[in-house]
Design an enzyme around this catalytic site. Structure first.
Site, mmCIF file in Angstrom:
data_model
loop_
_atom_site.group_PDB
_atom_site.id
_atom_site.type_symbol
_atom_site.label_atom_id
_atom_site.label_comp_id
_atom_site.label_asym_id
_atom_site.label_seq_id
_atom_site.Cartn_x
_atom_site.Cartn_y
_atom_site.Cartn_z
ATOM 1 N N CYS A 58 0.861 -1.179 0.000
ATOM 2 C CA CYS A 58 0.000 0.000 0.000
ATOM 3 C C CYS A 58 0.897 1.230 0.000
ATOM 4 O O CYS A 58 2.100 1.123 0.248
ATOM 5 C CB CYS A 58 -0.947 -0.005 1.196
ATOM 6 S SG CYS A 58 -0.133 -0.284 2.777
ATOM 7 N N HIS A 66 -3.518 8.482 14.315
ATOM 8 C CA HIS A 66 -2.114 8.668 14.612
ATOM 9 C C HIS A 66 -1.627 10.010 14.127
ATOM 10 O O HIS A 66 -2.297 10.700 13.357
ATOM 11 C CB HIS A 66 -1.280 7.551 13.972
ATOM 12 C CG HIS A 66 -1.531 7.419 12.518
ATOM 13 N ND1 HIS A 66 -2.490 6.590 11.997
ATOM 14 C CD2 HIS A 66 -0.975 8.044 11.463
ATOM 15 C CE1 HIS A 66 -2.512 6.695 10.687
ATOM 16 N NE2 HIS A 66 -1.600 7.568 10.343
#
Length: 713
Positions: free
Chosen positions: A26, A629
């Site tokens: 990814c 995050h």
């Protein structure tokens, strides 16, 4: 005789003992890469097949497929949202899908792999990148796949264009500031000056900007054979003299040539040719044919309409010289801000430049509108930082600098990435600036724009000139923010993402924008080129879980009692139950939890950074998991928190599930290690096991939760 692509002994997709391979990747290589690897390995095991999975994550390629693996394989699945080298898979059946398909339908992929086309190299077979993924049938309906291909190709071009814009624009701006003289021909640098050399270098960067945009759009669609026709097509688009136009087609023309080149090369690849011709197709035949065809088409077919548009606009503007100054200012402002160097922009600029000696008010309106697009986009990145990623904010600062020196092209990266929002915002601001300058009879006595001309004394009516620039800039910034907010911030309705960030985050794949947006990004953190630590996804998990995470010396680190994930997650950062019932509130609550460790210097800045990441795309991974995050200097050391929400929180996950397991990761901006990325990879794999998630949800207290998480390492 059996070909290398045929399964041995007639085994089918449902037959026993197939030897399958997979590659998962990814754009950021943190969570989805390993989730897909784990799901594919589990599905293969449940069907009685063997499968080796190579993961191409942020910490480098692991469990790398050997030549022997490939030679014995019955089929290969590539579940990736970025480019994966397929040259090693020639002669094998290759199924190419998005990484989300590897997570959500691994069993179906295994059933389909033996019906996949045999990959025969660059010239034919399974294809590559966005195009190959789109052809494979992964990632939702046809409309979604088409938008995904367009999005990734466009953003690939934008990301490669940005350095040319920034370097070229800043070198030109510095040379004008330090070596330029105000003359009737504009701000001119003496030919024998050192700064003329600097300006020439910057001009080269600017000239390469448009070919780079076009070339890398084409490259994302059809691989290396499309790079040359794409770049040559972009060069032709930027140089109007090749098709008898005083203005080139600009970045809009480059986008057109990029897509034309990419799809033309794809079409040529599908042409059946004799085997002895195939080796020279990608390096000789395809580039020559595609470049010639595209170049001639643009010069003889598209070039004439562009030249005609330029001439008609010039004549039309000539008929407006007697109209109201405000109306003319609005029209000039709209044109200046529309295509930033294209035929419409050039028409307005050359019209104003031609009247400098007779009617300097016309150039005054142009000069006020010229800096508005880059200044407005730069201001937007300052006003709403959470809407933009790190690189876009950096590009915004460069745009502010370029805007001061009248370099409209500083806004092109923003306009190319999300034209449906940025171009209208630029035009509104340009029209306002032009109207104010026109009504106030602002004069510009040199054919140049931006605040620099006022600083150098070339403007009459300086106060109102700055009023026009400031108001126009504010309008552009506010309209940009408004349109981004209405459209959801991260993704343009045309399929282009806000981010003009790293190339790796924008190229390849076909599972739709949602699968890319859902990937947790800790951009720029870690990296490295380390290869497989264990033989297989399960082996890697077992090895790292049993040894802890290796330090750079290779020695295992001891983890104190009550701490897991190498001490990043402790009893202090675990919460049994989240009080929040919404995503924003949950992020704030998690940030407060992390702040109790003393490793958070500014909790509000941590929240802002986490919100900014969410604006790029949800961090809800599916399977009832969310991993918000941030990478920010608001934290002094890496820290991980975990909390549960029994009712679940709507996080925008691709599979529609609410997040019940929430991990929050915060790392310092300057953290260059990859230890925490290894932990994240391991965590992602472990969370793919339903039994593990159930035990995590069912743990009675903090000690029980730590006991379950302690299985990870």
């Amino acid at each position: 005789m059996t070909s290398p692509a045929d399964p041995p002994n007639g085994a089918g997709a449902s037959g026993p003992g197939l030897k399958l391979l997979a590659v998962t990747a990814c754009p950021t290589g943190i969570a989805h890469t390993y989730m897909a690897a784990e799901k594919l390995a589990q599905a293969a095991e449940s069907l009685g097949h063997s499968m080796k999975v190579e993961t191409q994550g942020s910490i480098g390629a692991e469990n790398v497929l050997s030549d022997n693996d490939v030679s014995q394989a019955d089929g290969i699945i590539i579940a990736a949202d970025k480019d994966v080298d397929r040259s090693r898979f020639v002669g094998k059946r290759v199924l190419v899908v998005g990484v989300a398909d590897g997570i959500h339908r691994p069993q179906r992929l295994i059933e389909q792999v033996l019906d996949a086309p045999v990959y025969e190299g660059d010239g034919s077979g399974a294809g590559r990148g966005a195009s190959g993924a789109a052809a494979s049938g992964g990632g939702g309906g046809g409309g979604s796949k088409g938008r995904s291909v367009t999005y990734k190709a466009l953003m690939n071009g934008v990301s490669y264009m940005i350095p040319f814009v920034v370097v070229g624009g800043l070198l030109i701006a510095v040379s004008l500031a330090l070596g330029g003289d105000t003359t009737s021909k504009g701000i001119v640098i003496p030919d024998d000056s050192f700064w003329k050399t600097v300006n020439d270098i910057g001009s080269i960067g600017f000239e390469l900007m448009i070919p780079a945009l076009s070339g890398y759009i084409a490259y994302a669609i059809a691989d290396r054979p499309a790079l040359v026709p794409g770049m040559v097509g972009g060069w032709i688009a930027a140089h109007g003299e090749l098709y008898d136009s005083e203005a080139g087609a600009g970045f809009i023309g480059a986008i057109v040539t990029g897509f034309l080149a990419g799809y033309l090369v794809l079409w040529i690849k599908r042409v059946k040719v004799p085997k002895f011709v195939q080796p020279i197709m990608p390096i000789i035949v395809i580039p020559i044919v595609a470049t010639s065809a595209l170049g001639l088409f643009f010069i003889y077919v598209l070039g004439e309409p562009i030249s005609w548009v330029f001439e008609q606009l010039t004549d039309w503007l000539g008929g407006l010289t007697g109209t109201s100054a405000a109306v003319l200012g609005i029209i000039l402002g709209l044109m200046i801000a529309f295509d930033m160097g294209g035929p419409v922009n050039k028409t307005a600029f050359l019209f104003g430049a031609g009247l400098v000696s007779k009617n300097p008010e016309v150039m005054g309106a142009c000069a006020a509108a010229i800096p508005v697009p880059p200044l407005g986009q730069g201001l937007a990145t300052l006003l709403r930082r959470r809407m933009f990623d790190d690189q876009e904010r950096e590009t915004g600062l460069a745009a502010l600098f370029m805007g001061f020196f009248g370099i409209t092209e500083g806004a092109i990266p923003f306009a190319a990435a999300r034209p449906a929002r940025v171009i209208p915002a630029n035009m509104v601001g340009g029209a306002v600036a032009g109207a104010i300058a026109g009504v106030a009879s602002v004069e510009d006595n040199v054919p140049h724009g931006g605040p620099i001309v006022a600083v150098l004394g070339a403007v009459g009516g300086v106060p109102m000139f700055f009023v026009a620039v400031v108001v126009g800039t504010a309008v552009t910034a506010l309209v940009t923010i408004g349109l981004m907010s209405v459209g959801g911030g991260a993704v343009d309705q045309g399929g282009a993402a806000v981010g003009v960030g790293a190339a790796g985050a924008t190229a390849g794949g076909s599972s739709g924008a949602s699968s890319v947006a859902a990937e947790p990004v800790l951009a720029g953190v870690g990296g490295g080129d380390r290869t497989g630590e264990a033989s297989g996804a399960g082996g890697a998990r077992k090895a790292v879980a049993s040894q802890g995470v290796a330090a750079k010396t290779g020695e295992a680190e001891a983890v104190p009692a009550g701490q897991v994930l190498s001490g990043y997650l402790t009893e202090q950062t675990v919460k049994e139950r989240l009080a929040a019932d919404g995503k924003d509130a949950a992020i704030r609550e998690m940030a407060e939890l992390l702040a109790t460790t003393g490793k958070v210097a500014d909790a509000e800045e941590l929240v802002r950074a986490a919100f900014a990441r969410e604006d790029q795309g949800t961090t809800g991974l599916g399977e009832e998991i969310a991993i918000p995050h941030a990478k920010t200097d608001a934290v002094t050391a890496p820290v991980v928190g975990f909390a549960r929400s029994p009712e679940g929180i709507e996080w925008g996950a691709p599979d529609g599930t609410k997040a019940r397991l929430v991990f929050m990761i915060a790392v310092p901006e300057a953290d260059a290690g990859d230890e925490h990325l290894r932990i994240l990879a391991l965590l992602s794999r472990k969370l793919m096991a339903e039994e593990f998630r159930e035990r995590l949800l069912g743990a009675g207290d903090v000690e029980g939760i730590l006991g379950v998480l302690g299985e990870i390492g």
